[in-house]
Design a protein around this motif. Structure first.
Motif, PDB file in Angstrom:
ATOM      1  N   VAL A 241      55.180  42.152  57.689  1.00 64.41           N
ATOM      2  CA  VAL A 241      54.655  42.150  59.049  1.00 64.41           C
ATOM      3  C   VAL A 241      54.341  43.563  59.496  1.00 64.41           C
ATOM      4  CG1 VAL A 241      55.126  41.500  61.445  1.00 64.41           C
ATOM      5  CG2 VAL A 241      55.960  40.067  59.562  1.00 64.41           C
ATOM      6  N   PHE A 242      55.299  44.478  59.281  1.00 64.86           N
ATOM      7  CA  PHE A 242      55.016  45.900  59.442  1.00 64.86           C
ATOM      8  C   PHE A 242      56.003  46.665  58.582  1.00 64.86           C
ATOM      9  CE2 PHE A 242      58.110  45.186  62.875  1.00 64.86           C
ATOM     10  CZ  PHE A 242      58.979  46.249  62.727  1.00 64.86           C
ATOM     11  N   GLY A 243      55.705  47.945  58.380  1.00 62.07           N
ATOM     12  CA  GLY A 243      56.519  48.769  57.483  1.00 62.07           C
ATOM     13  C   GLY A 243      55.746  49.167  56.240  1.00 62.07           C
ATOM     14  N   HIS A 244      54.385  49.180  56.331  1.00 62.56           N
ATOM     15  CA  HIS A 244      53.572  49.551  55.172  1.00 62.56           C
ATOM     16  C   HIS A 244      53.456  51.070  55.016  1.00 62.56           C
ATOM     17  CE1 HIS A 244      52.294  45.540  56.455  1.00 62.56           C
ATOM     18  NE2 HIS A 244      51.911  45.318  55.201  1.00 62.56           N
ATOM     19  N   SER A 245      53.632  51.799  56.097  1.00 62.88           N
ATOM     20  CA  SER A 245      53.268  53.213  56.095  1.00 62.88           C
ATOM     21  C   SER A 245      54.296  54.124  55.459  1.00 62.88           C
ATOM     22  CB  SER A 245      53.029  53.683  57.542  1.00 62.88           C
ATOM     23  OG  SER A 245      54.228  53.551  58.298  1.00 62.88           O
ATOM     24  N   GLY A 246      55.495  53.608  55.269  1.00 62.20           N
ATOM     25  CA  GLY A 246      56.540  54.465  54.706  1.00 62.20           C
ATOM     26  C   GLY A 246      57.168  55.371  55.741  1.00 62.20           C
ATOM     27  N   GLY A 247      56.981  55.095  57.006  1.00 65.62           N
ATOM     28  CA  GLY A 247      57.547  55.903  58.074  1.00 65.62           C
ATOM     29  C   GLY A 247      59.031  55.654  58.253  1.00 65.62           C
ATOM     30  N   PRO A 248      59.642  56.325  59.244  1.00 65.30           N
ATOM     31  CA  PRO A 248      61.095  56.252  59.447  1.00 65.30           C
ATOM     32  C   PRO A 248      61.558  55.054  60.268  1.00 65.30           C
ATOM     33  CG  PRO A 248      60.143  57.821  60.983  1.00 65.30           C
ATOM     34  CD  PRO A 248      59.003  57.311  60.151  1.00 65.30           C
TER      35      PRO A 248
ATOM     36  N   GLY B 260      61.513  51.757  59.658  1.00 61.88           N
ATOM     37  CA  GLY B 260      61.886  50.515  59.004  1.00 61.88           C
ATOM     38  C   GLY B 260      60.717  49.556  58.927  1.00 61.88           C
ATOM     39  N   GLY B 261      61.025  48.257  58.941  1.00 66.74           N
ATOM     40  CA  GLY B 261      59.954  47.286  58.809  1.00 66.74           C
ATOM     41  C   GLY B 261      60.466  45.870  58.948  1.00 66.74           C
ATOM     42  N   LEU B 262      59.539  44.940  58.822  1.00 69.41           N
ATOM     43  CA  LEU B 262      59.838  43.523  59.028  1.00 69.41           C
ATOM     44  C   LEU B 262      59.142  42.706  57.955  1.00 69.41           C
ATOM     45  CD1 LEU B 262      61.193  41.563  61.147  1.00 69.41           C
ATOM     46  CD2 LEU B 262      58.919  41.372  62.173  1.00 69.41           C
ATOM     47  N   LEU B 263      59.889  41.778  57.345  1.00 71.84           N
ATOM     48  CA  LEU B 263      59.341  40.870  56.337  1.00 71.84           C
ATOM     49  C   LEU B 263      59.358  39.450  56.874  1.00 71.84           C
ATOM     50  CD1 LEU B 263      61.138  42.120  53.087  1.00 71.84           C
ATOM     51  CD2 LEU B 263      58.869  42.762  53.918  1.00 71.84           C
TER      52      LEU B 263
ATOM     53  N   ASP C  74      65.740  50.777  57.476  1.00 69.61           N
ATOM     54  CA  ASP C  74      65.545  51.695  56.350  1.00 69.61           C
ATOM     55  C   ASP C  74      64.281  51.288  55.603  1.00 69.61           C
ATOM     56  OD1 ASP C  74      65.610  52.996  53.843  1.00 69.61           O
ATOM     57  OD2 ASP C  74      67.792  53.115  53.863  1.00 69.61           O
ATOM     58  N   GLN C  75      63.246  52.106  55.709  1.00 75.42           N
ATOM     59  CA  GLN C  75      61.958  51.766  55.108  1.00 75.42           C
ATOM     60  C   GLN C  75      62.040  51.639  53.583  1.00 75.42           C
ATOM     61  OE1 GLN C  75      58.799  51.089  56.384  1.00 75.42           O
ATOM     62  NE2 GLN C  75      58.398  50.623  54.243  1.00 75.42           N
TER      63      GLN C  75
ATOM     64  N   SER D 113      61.336  48.300  51.272  1.00 81.80           N
ATOM     65  CA  SER D 113      60.372  48.293  50.166  1.00 81.80           C
ATOM     66  C   SER D 113      60.994  47.730  48.897  1.00 81.80           C
ATOM     67  CB  SER D 113      59.848  49.716  49.912  1.00 81.80           C
ATOM     68  OG  SER D 113      59.103  50.180  51.011  1.00 81.80           O
ATOM     69  N   HIS D 114      62.275  48.091  48.651  1.00 79.43           N
ATOM     70  CA  HIS D 114      62.968  47.556  47.477  1.00 79.43           C
ATOM     71  C   HIS D 114      63.113  46.027  47.595  1.00 79.43           C
ATOM     72  CE1 HIS D 114      63.586  51.401  45.795  1.00 79.43           C
ATOM     73  NE2 HIS D 114      64.583  51.797  46.583  1.00 79.43           N
ATOM     74  N   TRP D 115      63.441  45.566  48.787  1.00 81.30           N
ATOM     75  CA  TRP D 115      63.564  44.127  48.998  1.00 81.30           C
ATOM     76  C   TRP D 115      62.216  43.428  48.803  1.00 81.30           C
ATOM     77  CZ3 TRP D 115      67.214  40.626  49.057  1.00 81.30           C
ATOM     78  CH2 TRP D 115      68.536  41.011  49.295  1.00 81.30           C
ATOM     79  N   TYR D 116      61.169  44.020  49.307  1.00 75.36           N
ATOM     80  CA  TYR D 116      59.837  43.418  49.169  1.00 75.36           C
ATOM     81  C   TYR D 116      59.464  43.295  47.694  1.00 75.36           C
ATOM     82  CZ  TYR D 116      54.823  42.643  49.727  1.00 75.36           C
ATOM     83  OH  TYR D 116      53.553  42.122  49.668  1.00 75.36           O
TER      84      TYR D 116
END
Length: 335
Positions: free
Chosen positions: A288-295, A297-300, A315-316, A320-323
């Motif tokens: 959903v977001f968290g593609h940029s590698g910023g600080p 985090g993100g949402l799957l 934790d971004q 990424s590891h989970w994705y």
């Protein structure tokens, strides 16, 4: 047309010279390391296996479980070394391949051997005293029994690397080329089988550890036979209200969501209660977001036929590891 300068070597001659230099270097390394390997095998065979058999400090089933086919592996090295010392690499390695099954047997027994060693050192004071006495001998140079027991599997990897290098740097017209190529193939196949055994043993350790963390009736046998990929905390984002931390265990075919038991629980403090088991073959995964590698985090988003999960991490890198792991699990179920 210009003629070659006097003393110049043609490309074919230069290639052959390079092959010969690499072959000689590899052959020397194989010989020197085999001598050291056989010496260390002999230390264990002489000062541990043989003396334990004579003294009866360990019962035969325990001794066999601890050392496996160690003496037979030692014998195979004793057969191989004279061929290497005589420069008969192809003949020696071809004959050595008849003993490769010993390494497969040894690999299959590794976890049992490690368990027996730990158990006996803990509860058998006579064995514990014997081990310390033998390890103190100057021949061992400070090495402990637990340092020496993995030697055959470490050596098998060296056999593969060195035999492949020998075969690659032996000319096709050499009488040894066919022998070395065949030996390299057989040793590589054995190394792959041993690697597979090791991976299965590690996975079984993960499953046992996770099973111990899960409590409640529905957790029994829940993860048996599965292939573990990843675990960790993620925040479950509900349609309303605050995100809730949950522990997730990802397997190749399923995602298990668990809730921690209350710290003051009388019997099950520190364990987790299984809340859901999601089949990865039915999962659709989106970032959903968290593609940029910023600080931030993100949402799957994980969509299943009857439920949708929104999983968040601050934790971004962790996200990424989970994705990546989730993508791997999904693709493995659809192939």
């Amino acid at each position: 047309m210009e003629s070659p300068a006097p003393g110049a070597r043609c490309p074919v001659q230069e290639q052959r010279a390079r092959w010969e230099r690499k072959r000689a270097c590899t052959a020397r390394e194989l010989l020197e390391t085999e001598r050291r390997y056989q010496e260390q095998l002999g230390l264990v065979a002489t000062y541990f296996v043989a003396i334990l058999r004579a003294k009866g400090t360990l019962r035969p089933p325990e001794r066999q479980a601890l050392f496996g086919p160690w003496e037979l592996i030692y014998g195979a090295s004793q057969e191989l070394l004279p061929y290497l010392e005589g420069g008969r690499w192809g003949q020696g390695l071809e004959g050595f391949c008849n003993h490769l099954e010993l390494y497969t047997q040894f690999a299959a027994n590794v976890e049992r051997s490690r368990t027996i060693l730990q158990e006996q050192l803990k509860k058998n004071k006579h064995f514990r005293r014997f081990v310390r006495l033998q390890e103190g001998r100057p021949e061992f140079g400070g090495l402990q029994l637990q340092d020496l027991l993995p030697l055959p599997l470490q050596r098998l990897q060296q056999y593969e690397n060195l035999t492949v290098a020998l075969a690659e740097n032996t000319g096709p017209n050499s009488p040894e080329h066919k022998q070395l190529t065949r030996a390299a193939q057989l040793i590589s196949e054995t190394a792959q089988r041993v690697h597979t055994i090791g991976q299965k043993q590690k996975n079984e350790q993960h499953l046992q550890r996770i099973q111990a963390l899960l409590s409640g009736r529905q957790a029994k046998g829940l993860i048996s036979g599965r292939w573990f990929l990843r675990q960790g905390w993620l925040l479950v984002v509900p349609p309303q209200g605050e995100p809730r931390p949950r522990m997730f265990f990802l397997f190749s075919d399923a995602l298990l969501m668990a809730k921690p038991r209350p710290p003051l629980h009388l019997l099950q403090s520190g364990t987790f209660a299984c809340r859901a088991l999601y089949p990865m073959g039915e999962c659709q995964l989106h970032r959903v977001f968290g593609h940029s590698g910023g600080p931030c985090g993100g949402l799957l988003s994980l969509s299943f036929p009857h439920e949708k999960l929104l999983l968040m991490s601050t934790d971004q890198e962790e996200l990424s590891h989970w994705y990546h792991s989730l993508t791997l699990a999904i693709s493995s179920q659809k192939n």
